[in-house]
Design a protein around this motif. Sequence first.
Motif, PDB file in Angstrom:
ATOM      1  N   ASP A 167      -1.689   4.948   0.141  1.00  0.00           N
ATOM      2  CA  ASP A 167      -2.163   4.915   1.530  1.00  0.00           C
ATOM      3  C   ASP A 167      -1.207   5.737   2.385  1.00  0.00           C
ATOM      4  O   ASP A 167      -0.002   5.511   2.357  1.00  0.00           O
ATOM      5  N   PRO A 168      -1.711   6.727   3.147  1.00  0.00           N
ATOM      6  CA  PRO A 168      -0.814   7.513   4.003  1.00  0.00           C
ATOM      7  C   PRO A 168      -0.004   6.642   4.963  1.00  0.00           C
ATOM      8  O   PRO A 168       1.132   6.983   5.305  1.00  0.00           O
ATOM      9  N   ALA A 169      -0.570   5.519   5.413  1.00  0.00           N
ATOM     10  CA  ALA A 169       0.166   4.570   6.259  1.00  0.00           C
ATOM     11  C   ALA A 169       0.706   3.459   5.360  1.00  0.00           C
ATOM     12  O   ALA A 169       0.118   2.380   5.255  1.00  0.00           O
ATOM     13  N   HIS A 170       1.829   3.729   4.703  1.00  0.00           N
ATOM     14  CA  HIS A 170       2.370   2.795   3.718  1.00  0.00           C
ATOM     15  C   HIS A 170       2.813   1.474   4.364  1.00  0.00           C
ATOM     16  O   HIS A 170       3.397   1.476   5.444  1.00  0.00           O
ATOM     17  N   SER A 171       2.550   0.372   3.666  1.00  0.00           N
ATOM     18  CA  SER A 171       3.073  -0.927   4.096  1.00  0.00           C
ATOM     19  C   SER A 171       3.562  -1.758   2.911  1.00  0.00           C
ATOM     20  O   SER A 171       3.885  -2.930   3.064  1.00  0.00           O
ATOM     21  N   LEU A 172       3.594  -1.131   1.718  1.00  0.00           N
ATOM     22  CA  LEU A 172       4.025  -1.863   0.529  1.00  0.00           C
ATOM     23  C   LEU A 172       5.482  -2.291   0.648  1.00  0.00           C
ATOM     24  O   LEU A 172       5.846  -3.410   0.276  1.00  0.00           O
ATOM     25  N   ALA A 173       6.325  -1.412   1.178  1.00  0.00           N
ATOM     26  CA  ALA A 173       7.743  -1.750   1.354  1.00  0.00           C
ATOM     27  C   ALA A 173       7.890  -2.945   2.297  1.00  0.00           C
ATOM     28  O   ALA A 173       8.731  -3.826   2.072  1.00  0.00           O
ATOM     29  N   ASP A 174       7.079  -2.992   3.341  1.00  0.00           N
ATOM     30  CA  ASP A 174       7.128  -4.122   4.269  1.00  0.00           C
ATOM     31  C   ASP A 174       6.701  -5.405   3.571  1.00  0.00           C
ATOM     32  O   ASP A 174       7.244  -6.477   3.839  1.00  0.00           O
ATOM     33  N   SER A 175       5.719  -5.286   2.689  1.00  0.00           N
ATOM     34  CA  SER A 175       5.234  -6.468   1.974  1.00  0.00           C
ATOM     35  C   SER A 175       6.316  -7.031   1.056  1.00  0.00           C
ATOM     36  O   SER A 175       6.543  -8.242   1.018  1.00  0.00           O
ATOM     37  N   PHE A 176       6.978  -6.148   0.304  1.00  0.00           N
ATOM     38  CA  PHE A 176       8.073  -6.590  -0.568  1.00  0.00           C
ATOM     39  C   PHE A 176       9.357  -6.865   0.218  1.00  0.00           C
ATOM     40  O   PHE A 176      10.301  -7.449  -0.313  1.00  0.00           O
ATOM     41  N   ASP A 177       9.412  -6.384   1.476  1.00  0.00           N
ATOM     42  CA  ASP A 177      10.583  -6.515   2.343  1.00  0.00           C
ATOM     43  C   ASP A 177      11.808  -5.836   1.727  1.00  0.00           C
ATOM     44  O   ASP A 177      12.898  -6.411   1.671  1.00  0.00           O
ATOM     45  N   LEU A 178      11.606  -4.608   1.249  1.00  0.00           N
ATOM     46  CA  LEU A 178      12.724  -3.801   0.765  1.00  0.00           C
ATOM     47  C   LEU A 178      12.340  -2.329   0.876  1.00  0.00           C
ATOM     48  O   LEU A 178      11.174  -1.985   1.052  1.00  0.00           O
ATOM     49  N   GLU A 179      13.319  -1.453   0.784  1.00  0.00           N
ATOM     50  CA  GLU A 179      13.071  -0.021   0.899  1.00  0.00           C
ATOM     51  C   GLU A 179      12.431   0.520  -0.380  1.00  0.00           C
ATOM     52  O   GLU A 179      12.891   0.218  -1.486  1.00  0.00           O
ATOM     53  N   LEU A 180      11.371   1.308  -0.214  1.00  0.00           N
ATOM     54  CA  LEU A 180      10.727   1.967  -1.349  1.00  0.00           C
ATOM     55  C   LEU A 180      10.625   3.458  -1.045  1.00  0.00           C
ATOM     56  O   LEU A 180      10.540   3.858   0.119  1.00  0.00           O
ATOM     57  N   GLY A 181      10.616   4.261  -2.085  1.00  0.00           N
ATOM     58  CA  GLY A 181      10.480   5.697  -1.927  1.00  0.00           C
ATOM     59  C   GLY A 181       9.423   6.266  -2.844  1.00  0.00           C
ATOM     60  O   GLY A 181       8.598   5.532  -3.413  1.00  0.00           O
ATOM     61  N   HIS A 182       9.485   7.576  -3.028  1.00  0.00           N
ATOM     62  CA  HIS A 182       8.484   8.282  -3.827  1.00  0.00           C
ATOM     63  C   HIS A 182       8.579   7.910  -5.307  1.00  0.00           C
ATOM     64  O   HIS A 182       7.556   7.789  -5.990  1.00  0.00           O
ATOM     65  N   GLU A 183       9.776   7.739  -5.792  1.00  0.00           N
ATOM     66  CA  GLU A 183       9.979   7.370  -7.194  1.00  0.00           C
ATOM     67  C   GLU A 183      10.033   5.852  -7.340  1.00  0.00           C
ATOM     68  O   GLU A 183      10.494   5.153  -6.439  1.00  0.00           O
TER      69      GLU A 183
END
Length: 397
Positions: free
Chosen positions: A38-54
């Motif tokens: 999703d261009p408007a990412h929210s997965l990092a918010d869901s896990f409550d941690l920083e996520l990147g491309h890899e």
Amino acid sequence: MRVILMTGKGGVGKTSVAAATGLRCAELGYKTLVLSTDPAHSLADSFDLELGHEPRSVRPNLWGAELDALMELEGNWGAVKRYITQVLQARGLDGVQAEELAILPGMDEIFGLVRMKRHYDEGEYDVLIIDSAPTGTALRLLSIPEVGGWYMRRFYKPLQGMSVALRPLVEPLFRPIAGFSLPDKEVMDAPYEFYEQIEELEKVLTDNKQTSVRLVTNPERMVIKESLRAHAYLSLYNVSTDLVIANRIIPDTVNDPFFEKWKNNQQVYKQEIHENFHPLPVKEVPLFSEEMCGMEALERLKETLYKDEDPAQVYHQEDTIRVVQNGQDYSLELYLPGIPKEKVQLNKTGDELNIRIGNHRRNLVLPQALAALNPSGAKMEEDFLKIRFSSGVAVKS
């Protein structure tokens, strides 16, 4: 590899469901990647941690990643990007503007497919969960192999051959006038090689034994209607849906008079969801009293959704396309739930059947047995559009 695509109207909670599904799969010992396209990412918010491309480790057996279209573009289509940038700079744009505009509209959707293909080929994970864009964008993503193939076969391949042959003759005259070179063989080859990867992925997406979509919906009129349309369009592209998740249902324990009308409406809409999506299984998830952010909240959602179940199972196998023989004639049957026959437009050209429903179109390459026959009529029966083929004169539908 088991591939699960989570989609639904924006804001229905599909990211939370994708994250909770990943937690349960990892808990059962599957090496699991939850990938947000999703261009408007929210997965990092869901896990409550920083996520990147890899992929980044979230907990044992679980990884998370958020697609970066810029990085994927450079890694997979660098030559094309550099050429587009060169053309834009020759037209007077500065370096930064040219770099930004080199990312054409819709590229993030295409690179979502390429990323899926790479993880599938590498085979590093047992389960790949795609937190996809809202339904409209996700459907465009799933239609790319079909639509892209039509353009590649008819236009790009002939143009590619002409460009390679004429470049040495035209280049000396072209560059001084235009200010940039004609595309070389590397640039011309890249889109077709790119398409070939996506075409291979189509075989994975349409294999209902390993790939399925899960529709996340809410008990609201507009959301249900969009989910029903999405289910029909997914079937048009031969992508199977195996589960519907009705999210944010107000619990019976809520007795505040303010919510009484909401609860009554939801009872009606819940029944509609079960009836309209039958025979798909439906899971109901209550409206929780807190946000679905962080592991503690996701654990509660995971328990509510799956308890002791294995979410990597295929809950329901849809038969979206089938060919039935009746003597010398054949019938092509497409599963299009909830779509009236008058909304379907059909047109046969050569060995392809063009099917259009609203702004969604599929060019279906017909099996050899049907390619030599003409469509002689069509009818809608039990959610299947049944198109008859015979050796007689074609009948317009």
